[in-house]
Design a protein around this motif. Sequence first.
Motif: not given
Ligand SMILES: Nc1ncnc2c1ncn2[C@@H]1O[C@H](COP(=O)(O)OP(=O)(O)OP(=O)(O)O)[C@@H](O)[C@H]1O
Lengths: 270, 287
Positions: A2, B20, B22, B41-48, B202
């Motif tokens: 980013s 940010n 995460a 919820h969306t953006g809660s950090g699961k994928s991270t 989800h």
């Molecule tokens: N590559 C990135 N660079 C900067 N910020 C990121 C990046 N990927 C995710 N984020 C931020 O980190 C936070 C968590 O993102 P993440 O992808 O882990 O959410 P998620 O729980 O997997 O959501 P979803 O259900 O939509 O897949 C979000 O606020 C997102 O904006």
Amino acid sequence: MSDITIGQYVEGYSVVHRMDVRVKLSLMLFYILFVFIANNYFALMLIILATIFATLLTRISIFQYIKSTKGIIIIVLLTSMLNLFYGKGKPIFKSGFLEITEAGINNAIFISVRIILLVFISGVLTFTTTPADLTDGLERIMKPLKIFHIKVHDIAMMMSIALRFIPTFFEELDKITNAQKSRGADIEGGNFIARIKAFIPILIPLFISSFRRANDLAAAMECRCYNGGEGRTRMKVLTLHRCDIVAIVFSVFTFSGVILCSILLPNPIM
Amino acid sequence: MSILEVKNLVFEYGTGKYKNRALDDVSFLLEKGEILSIIGHTGSGKSTLVQTLNGLLKPKSGEVLFNGDNIFKNNLLLHQIKFKVGLVFQYPEYQLFEETVFKDISFGPHNMGLSECEIKKRVMFAAEFVGLRNDLLQKSPFDLSGGERRRAAIAGIIAMKPEILILDEPTAGLDPGSGRRLLDNLIRLRKMNKTTIIIVSHSMEEAARISDKIMVMDHSKCAMFGTPKDVFSEDKRLTELSLELPQITRIMKMLKSRGCDIRDDILTVDEAVSEILRVIARGERHE
Ligand SMILES: Nc1ncnc2c1ncn2[C@@H]1O[C@H](COP(=O)(O)OP(=O)(O)OP(=O)(O)O)[C@@H](O)[C@H]1O
Ligand SMILES: [Mg+2]
């Protein structure tokens, strides 16, 4: 990834930031012309002063400008070295076939100052204007080229779409790299051939998804009845403000000063 | 010893003004052979979170222990952990690149340095596992449908036979039948190889049906962790976290609130059927 920034826009609210892009672009074009017209130290001094004034007006730290000259410092040194030995006239210093003349020294100073000035002034433009505004301004300025059947609008559209998708592209690159790393792809290690080969699993999906995205975008634009620049109105209507007028007047004075100095005073370069 | 132990994980995207957080102090334990669902919820950090578990993202602080070893200890371990903790990305169909599906599935096993014979066996196993027909294996991955591509991508990870298999929203965009079959297969895989499985989802129904543990993420934090029964018993809390109960649980709760003498801690349709039948049988006996 980013942390990738496109262009070098530095957010701010200075007079220069608020100026009309068209004015900024045209003034810069004239500026480039006059940097080369200036052929004695008085004229050059005038332009240097105007440049310093402009950089101060942007309220962006001077270090930012100095940092932007880092990339070209080698070029500056090289060209001024070459110019040093190319002057005609009576040599001041001689060793073998190399000789340095007074004109050579002047040449070297002029060429390096000119290059640095150009870098500074392009900084003044790109630091204070977003890439989107820049392409917009370019489109407006190049409008007269339409009579040569150059599709100015389409070129500008392509440029702004390309700019818009650079971050998306890097995001995608990041994602695909991670996905292939998860499958054990070794991207950093190995010799040259191995490294090129390691890029294939990343490049192919990247190309495919770029084409897919381009396709989708084209379809989406068509669905919204986009058909080129014909009869298109604008969301942002540019109007000249007081700061633009002042900038123009100020520049006209500077440029006239440069012309006067260049004509009336002797030219040290020859 | 637990197969996976996560301790006080903190992860931040970006620096300075764009920082940010995460993941914020996330900890949990997972035993071998368990199925964990991560919801939130969306953006809660699961994928991270799941990307730190196989070492793709390096956390700012905290540890990920695989069989007791910190995976960030050295680079060799960090490379090998990718084969032991297999991660299927969200929308994995975009990572296919080879000329044929067969070659694409064998990319992971190939990187592991397995013999051709073993690779072939694994590809066949993985393709069968995700339900890819044999005649598709020699096709180009770009000629497959979206769902078939998804299966091919999942097969690419299954073929590495990881000890922990992580899937980030594997059923998103699949038809219900394919989604259900995929989950059933995962349960079968767990039985067969004792594979530990982590699924980001989800769907409350899915999570309730297949998991041993559920983790609820909320604003980068682990908000709840426990068995499905524990987690879904706190319906107020879940609503606060913009989640809800599985549909069948809601039905049972409604029945109970209308005065029906029925259990309301039920999570799956099968359980509900037997409970409702029991109540009906009891009612008939009374008459
Ligand atoms: N590559 C990135 N660079 C900067 N910020 C990121 C990046 N990927 C995710 N984020 C931020 O980190 C936070 C968590 O993102 P993440 O992808 O882990 O959410 P998620 O729980 O997997 O959501 P979803 O259900 O939509 O897949 C979000 O606020 C997102 O904006
Ligand atoms: Mg996600």
